[in-house]
Design a protein around this motif. Sequence first.
Motif, PDB file in Angstrom:
ATOM      1  N   ARG A  24      58.199  25.926 -15.652  1.00 55.16           N
ATOM      2  CA  ARG A  24      57.151  26.296 -16.602  1.00 55.16           C
ATOM      3  C   ARG A  24      55.871  25.551 -16.262  1.00 55.16           C
ATOM      4  NH1 ARG A  24      60.370  22.729 -20.462  1.00 55.16           N
ATOM      5  NH2 ARG A  24      58.921  21.024 -20.665  1.00 55.16           N
ATOM      6  N   ASP A  95      55.599  36.309 -19.262  1.00 56.30           N
ATOM      7  CA  ASP A  95      55.849  35.278 -18.261  1.00 56.30           C
ATOM      8  C   ASP A  95      57.046  35.671 -17.395  1.00 56.30           C
ATOM      9  OD1 ASP A  95      55.337  32.518 -17.159  1.00 56.30           O
ATOM     10  OD2 ASP A  95      57.390  32.253 -17.885  1.00 56.30           O
ATOM     11  N   ALA A  99      56.856  36.861 -13.429  1.00 55.04           N
ATOM     12  CA  ALA A  99      57.628  36.052 -12.480  1.00 55.04           C
ATOM     13  C   ALA A  99      58.595  36.900 -11.671  1.00 55.04           C
ATOM     14  CB  ALA A  99      58.403  34.960 -13.224  1.00 55.04           C
ATOM     15  N   ASP A 100      59.183  37.908 -12.304  1.00 53.72           N
ATOM     16  CA  ASP A 100      60.177  38.738 -11.620  1.00 53.72           C
ATOM     17  C   ASP A 100      60.313  40.072 -12.359  1.00 53.72           C
ATOM     18  OD1 ASP A 100      62.238  39.827 -10.162  1.00 53.72           O
ATOM     19  OD2 ASP A 100      63.608  38.139 -10.451  1.00 53.72           O
ATOM     20  N   PRO A 114      56.104  39.238  -7.111  1.00 50.95           N
ATOM     21  CA  PRO A 114      56.199  38.367  -8.284  1.00 50.95           C
ATOM     22  C   PRO A 114      55.277  37.152  -8.157  1.00 50.95           C
ATOM     23  CG  PRO A 114      58.367  38.951  -7.473  1.00 50.95           C
ATOM     24  CD  PRO A 114      57.384  39.422  -6.447  1.00 50.95           C
ATOM     25  N   ARG A 116      55.221  33.541  -8.552  1.00 48.41           N
ATOM     26  CA  ARG A 116      56.216  32.467  -8.637  1.00 48.41           C
ATOM     27  C   ARG A 116      55.679  31.202  -9.294  1.00 48.41           C
ATOM     28  NH1 ARG A 116      60.455  35.556  -8.142  1.00 48.41           N
ATOM     29  NH2 ARG A 116      60.702  36.501  -6.123  1.00 48.41           N
ATOM     30  N   PRO A 118      54.377  28.928 -11.952  1.00 52.41           N
ATOM     31  CA  PRO A 118      54.348  28.986 -13.418  1.00 52.41           C
ATOM     32  C   PRO A 118      52.956  28.720 -13.994  1.00 52.41           C
ATOM     33  CG  PRO A 118      55.678  27.131 -12.664  1.00 52.41           C
ATOM     34  CD  PRO A 118      55.289  27.902 -11.453  1.00 52.41           C
ATOM     35  N   ARG A 121      50.963  31.923 -13.756  1.00 51.30           N
ATOM     36  CA  ARG A 121      51.398  32.857 -14.811  1.00 51.30           C
ATOM     37  C   ARG A 121      50.804  32.464 -16.154  1.00 51.30           C
ATOM     38  NH1 ARG A 121      56.480  31.910 -12.440  1.00 51.30           N
ATOM     39  NH2 ARG A 121      57.249  30.979 -14.372  1.00 51.30           N
TER      40      ARG A 121
END
Length: 136
Positions: A24, A95, A99-100, A114, A116, A118, A121
Amino acid sequence: MLRLTLATLLMISGAAMILLSGARATEPGDATRGQRAFQRCYACHSVEPDEGHLQGPNLFRILGRPAAALPGFEYSEAMRRKAAEGLVWDRTTLDAYIADPEAVVPGTLMSIPPVRDPQERADLIAYLSLSGQFKD
């Protein structure tokens, strides 16, 4: 032998904590950095309230919006399925999706790699949140 095992366990647990803490953001999202990060998204998405859909749906007021909820956009079958299951775009789901995407919506048509990082994001979500919450 016991010291070596204890030392090894401490190293492994320390490495695991570092990896988990990287899952995170280390600081709150920054909307200015998020706007720069959003450059990769502009080819398919807009955040302008009066701009129509591009290849992807408009992301104005995405927070709080149920998935596949904007009229006039042809959502994938996978996204419509997730919408029927009750997917709502909040900070946590955004989030996870950024990410995915494939893990959150298997079969999604979103083709961007994605994100990656954090922190990146968190920055993107801070930028998207500037437009406010979804309103029916």
